[in-house]
Motif scaffolding. Structure first.
Motif, PDB file in Angstrom:
ATOM      1  N   LEU A 126      30.986  38.618  42.414  1.00 55.99           N
ATOM      2  CA  LEU A 126      32.335  38.287  41.953  1.00 55.99           C
ATOM      3  C   LEU A 126      32.862  39.257  40.901  1.00 55.99           C
ATOM      4  O   LEU A 126      33.958  39.056  40.388  1.00 55.99           O
ATOM      5  CB  LEU A 126      32.352  36.861  41.389  1.00 55.99           C
ATOM      6  CG  LEU A 126      32.087  35.746  42.405  1.00 55.99           C
ATOM      7  CD1 LEU A 126      32.149  34.393  41.709  1.00 55.99           C
ATOM      8  CD2 LEU A 126      33.089  35.803  43.548  1.00 55.99           C
ATOM      9  N   ARG A 127      32.084  40.269  40.578  1.00 52.39           N
ATOM     10  CA  ARG A 127      32.553  41.210  39.563  1.00 52.39           C
ATOM     11  C   ARG A 127      33.852  41.873  40.011  1.00 52.39           C
ATOM     12  O   ARG A 127      33.944  42.437  41.093  1.00 52.39           O
ATOM     13  CB  ARG A 127      31.484  42.266  39.292  1.00 52.39           C
ATOM     14  CG  ARG A 127      30.299  41.732  38.506  1.00 52.39           C
ATOM     15  CD  ARG A 127      29.208  42.765  38.350  1.00 52.39           C
ATOM     16  NE  ARG A 127      28.630  43.115  39.644  1.00 52.39           N
ATOM     17  CZ  ARG A 127      27.597  43.951  39.794  1.00 52.39           C
ATOM     18  NH1 ARG A 127      27.061  44.531  38.728  1.00 52.39           N
ATOM     19  NH2 ARG A 127      27.114  44.209  40.993  1.00 52.39           N
ATOM     20  N   GLY A 128      34.837  41.771  39.136  1.00 54.06           N
ATOM     21  CA  GLY A 128      36.127  42.380  39.432  1.00 54.06           C
ATOM     22  C   GLY A 128      36.963  41.632  40.443  1.00 54.06           C
ATOM     23  O   GLY A 128      38.019  42.118  40.855  1.00 54.06           O
ATOM     24  N   ARG A 129      36.528  40.448  40.862  1.00 49.96           N
ATOM     25  CA  ARG A 129      37.269  39.673  41.857  1.00 49.96           C
ATOM     26  C   ARG A 129      38.152  38.626  41.187  1.00 49.96           C
ATOM     27  O   ARG A 129      37.790  38.053  40.160  1.00 49.96           O
ATOM     28  CB  ARG A 129      36.291  38.956  42.811  1.00 49.96           C
ATOM     29  CG  ARG A 129      35.252  39.848  43.467  1.00 49.96           C
ATOM     30  CD  ARG A 129      35.842  40.752  44.533  1.00 49.96           C
ATOM     31  NE  ARG A 129      36.459  40.013  45.620  1.00 49.96           N
ATOM     32  CZ  ARG A 129      35.774  39.495  46.634  1.00 49.96           C
ATOM     33  NH1 ARG A 129      34.461  39.597  46.701  1.00 49.96           N
ATOM     34  NH2 ARG A 129      36.421  38.852  47.606  1.00 49.96           N
ATOM     35  N   ASP A 130      39.273  38.346  41.771  1.00 52.86           N
ATOM     36  CA  ASP A 130      40.169  37.287  41.313  1.00 52.86           C
ATOM     37  C   ASP A 130      39.735  35.998  42.001  1.00 52.86           C
ATOM     38  O   ASP A 130      40.048  35.761  43.173  1.00 52.86           O
ATOM     39  CB  ASP A 130      41.618  37.640  41.659  1.00 52.86           C
ATOM     40  CG  ASP A 130      42.621  36.622  41.125  1.00 52.86           C
ATOM     41  OD1 ASP A 130      42.212  35.475  40.839  1.00 52.86           O
ATOM     42  OD2 ASP A 130      43.809  36.968  41.006  1.00 52.86           O
TER      43      ASP A 130
END
Length: 723
Positions: A126-130
């Motif tokens: 989920l890194r950098g995910r909205d």
């Protein structure tokens, strides 16, 4: 050849998950470990009546179990499960999509087609995910399936064997409805209610000895005196000295009393949290009537001459000098065997793992006989009784079944309780126990990092404030006792475990906030300003999406027009900014009110701007009032202002008197004069903003702690000027 005595100790523990201000349970691990480990471990012992062992429950774990059974505990994950998918707000759906995969993926997600399908849809990184945008792509049916699969994944083999309805849910696999969710939650309630009675029956029939740990699971030697850390680590940097042996005595005394209330008798012995002991700590244990304790072989071997042979030293009970003619009986664990169950055997076929363990214990009995050592070898195997099983196939069912079966059939091994293991008369005496724990025979994990030192400093300053209040008599007895209980909770080892860089968790912000919340709340009850070390996050490396320090500090003086609108970009260009993390949720209902806090000042006043998370209309639906909390020196002020969406400036209120002005149209803008707040230039201020609807607090920024600022003087812009 005489049989070796095998003393198994399974340690059951969870830290206090209640928010210090609201009483809300932030994390679900008491509830979810109950439906697996606490239930499973009793279930499997019931089917192997010839196996004797010791099971160690911490009082704070039992206290939280009682809260669930009585309906007083409703953790966020439980609330998110109980809500129908079509009633969930966008941030609540995001919290489910983010948090409902917190289980071992290899053992509990990949083998379940629907659960694996949902993880693939979300993505594994989920890194950098909205996450809000990801969650918006999940249908109500998918959210409902995720609600069920997460809770079902935490059901252990005992629950599934005993409950046909749970087995049917697993077979169904997808397309769950609200009746399925209700069945699942009712099964959880039933299992939680049966935990203590189930273990009590095992104890009453003599198969299991129930033991305890000091109340909140503190590192007992460090409560007695943090300077003892230098005995194992002479050059370690330490915080200002914390020395409160009276707190150590409280944790031991209250643990004994708590155990007696729940199980009908006090425990004979204790597993000190993390196996941490020192001469001072064992004296506390002995003085309070504890008859046995246990630790790691590294502590024992550091307590003996270097020439002491391991075989003859580790596999026997010892008498430990405990001050003023007292002794405490102790047994020390075989580290390799304990760690094999905790960390290694989960990846080994169950039959091979069980056979390997039994062969190793039998080989100790053989070596003992070959050396013609007196009496019998006593092998201590002590470890966490809950966390390991989520990494085993089928929650460790086959391994435990085969292990207990092989032990019962062995002609070289006899299983015993810790009281039986330490009752032997052939034990030697240790005149001065080493000061250390099961990790590295030191306390480095809990005090050796900069974050640990900051936490101990905060705790020490709050504890000094409590002592001062006790001496002065200026605080009434009820508030004094409430403050004391918050500080005892802050003394738990768990907070310090996650500080530093040795261990990582996606929930670091929550653990940090729980610790600091107790420190801050204790200080507010005592009428003193919380220590600076506690008002901002201590944990530096926040998980993706977690709440972090302000994204930007104020860099220039402001001059905004208080009209509830961002008139121009430059109006707030020099402000500090705090943005809450995506998964932080809110305290009640989960809806997010504001998505950013801008803060700054001119030489006369503090300015705040709060940006709605969704729309101004939604903000008015969710909250009717904002409370601005300001801590500075000995001042603790709360400014109240109504949320009225008309763009008109109206006064805020401080202790009933009008103060400054606020306006809300597109954004909420606030001006609060420093002079009216009693804040002089150079004053350090901790700032928090709470949104409320009536008496119910629905959100706070930051979620844990405060943002900090310094009231500017005439040199502020010259010192902060840049091109």
């Amino acid at each position: 050849m005489q049989k070796a005595r095998l003393a198994l100790l399974w340690h059951m523990h969870q830290p206090p998950y209640r928010d210090a201000d609201t009483g809300e349970y932030l994390l679900p691990w008491v509830r979810l470990h109950a439906t697996r480990a606490y239930n499973d471990m009793a279930w499997i012992l019931e089917r192997h009546p010839g196996i004797r062992c010791t099971v160690n429950f911490t009082p704070i774990l039992l206290e939280q179990l009682e809260d669930y059974v009585a309906g007083r505990a409703r953790d966020r994950f439980l609330e998110l499960t109980a809500r129908p998918a079509n009633e969930l707000a966008p941030d609540e759906r995001a919290a489910i999509v983010r948090g409902f995969f917190m289980v071992d993926w290899a053992r509990n997600v990949r083998p379940v087609p629907r659960y694996w399908e949902l993880l693939q849809k979300r993505g594994r990184d989920l890194r950098g995910r909205d996450v809000r945008r990801l969650a918006a792509a999940f249908s109500d049916a998918e959210i409902t399936d995720l609600q069920v699969h997460f809770n079902l994944a935490w059901m252990g083999f005992g629950a599934l064997a005993d409950d046909e309805g749970l087995r049917a849910l697993r077979e169904k696999g997808r397309g769950f409805d609200r009746a399925d969710v209700a069945l699942l939650l009712e099964a959880q309630r039933r299992i939680l209610a049966g935990i203590v009675p189930r273990w009590t029956r095992l104890a009453d029939r003599g198969q299991v000895e129930l033991s305890a740990t000091p109340y909140h699971h503190p590192i007992l030697p460090l409560l007695c005196d943090t300077d003892v850390a230098r005995r194992a680590l002479p050059h370690v940097q330490l915080p200002p000295r914390f020395a409160h042996p009276e707190d150590a005595r409280w944790h031991v005394r209250e643990a004994l009393a708590s155990h007696a209330r729940r199980f009908g008798r006090p425990p004979a012995g204790m597993w000190p949290a993390e196996g941490a002991v020192s001469p001072e700590a064992v004296e506390v244990l002995a003085r309070e009537g504890v008859r046995w304790a246990a630790s790691d072989e590294g502590v024992l071997l550091h307590s003996l001459p270097p020439s002491a042979p391991r075989l003859a030293s580790v596999y026997r009970p010892w008498r430990i000098a405990a001050g003023e003619g007292r002794e405490l009986k102790m047994l020390f664990r075989d580290r390799a065997l304990s760690d094999a169950i905790g960390f290694t055997y989960s990846g080994v076929p169950a039959r091979e793992a069980a056979d390997d363990f039994v062969a190793n214990v039998a080989s100790i009995a053989q070596a003992w006989a070959a050396e013609r050592l007196p009496g019998r070898a006593t092998v201590g195997v002590f470890l966490d009784g809950e966390n390991a099983w989520e990494h085993y196939p089928h929650s460790g069912h086959e391994f435990l079944d085969r292990l207990y079966g092989a032990l019962a059939a062995s002609d070289a091994i006899e299983t015993v309780t810790l009281s039986e293991a330490t009752a032997a008369t052939e034990g030697g005496i240790v005149t001065r126990i080493h000061s250390g724990s099961w990790i590295e025979a030191s306390y480095r994990i809990w005090i050796g990092h900069a974050e640990d030192r900051q936490a101990w400093t905060a705790l020490g300053r709050a504890r000094a404030a409590l002592a001062a209040a006790e001496r002065s008599g200026a605080v009434d007895a009820d508030r004094l006792e409430q403050a004391r209980q918050h500080l005892h909770a802050a003394e738990a080892s768990d907070w310090f475990w996650w500080y530093g860089d040795d261990f990582a968790t996606d929930l670091g912000a929550e653990f940090d906030g729980l610790f600091r919340g107790h420190v801050v709340r204790a200080c507010l009850l005592l009428g003193v300003t919380p220590p600076r070390e506690a008002v901002e996050p201590i944990k530096r490396a926040a998980a993706p999406g977690a709440e972090v320090r302000a994204a930007r500090q104020p860099t220039a003086l402001l001059a905004p027009r208080i009209d509830g609108r961002q008139t121009t970009y430059f109006e707030w260009a020099g402000a500090g900014v705090h943005r809450p993390g995506q998964h932080r949720g809110s305290m009640f209902g989960g809806a997010q009110v504001f998505q950013a806090l801008h803060y700054g000042f001119d030489l006369e006043a503090l300015y705040l701007r709060l940006d709605p998370a969704e729309s101004p209309e939604r903000t008015v639906e969710l909250a009717s009032e904002v409370r601005v909390v300001l801590l500075a020196g000995d001042r603790n002020e709360t400014v109240e202002l109504a949320i009225v969406r008309d763009g008109q400036a109206r006064p805020a209120r401080l202790r009933g008197a009008e103060l400054g002005e606020a306006a809300f149209a597109q954004v909420l803008e606030v001006r609060l004069p420093f002079a009216a707040l009693g804040l002089a230039p150079g004053t350090e201020v901790a700032l928090g903003v709470h949104a409320a609807r009536g008496d119910v607090e629905v959100e706070r920024l930051p979620r844990h702690g405060f943002v900090t600022l310094t009231v500017p003087d005439a040199d502020f812009e010259r010192l902060n000027w840049s091109v």
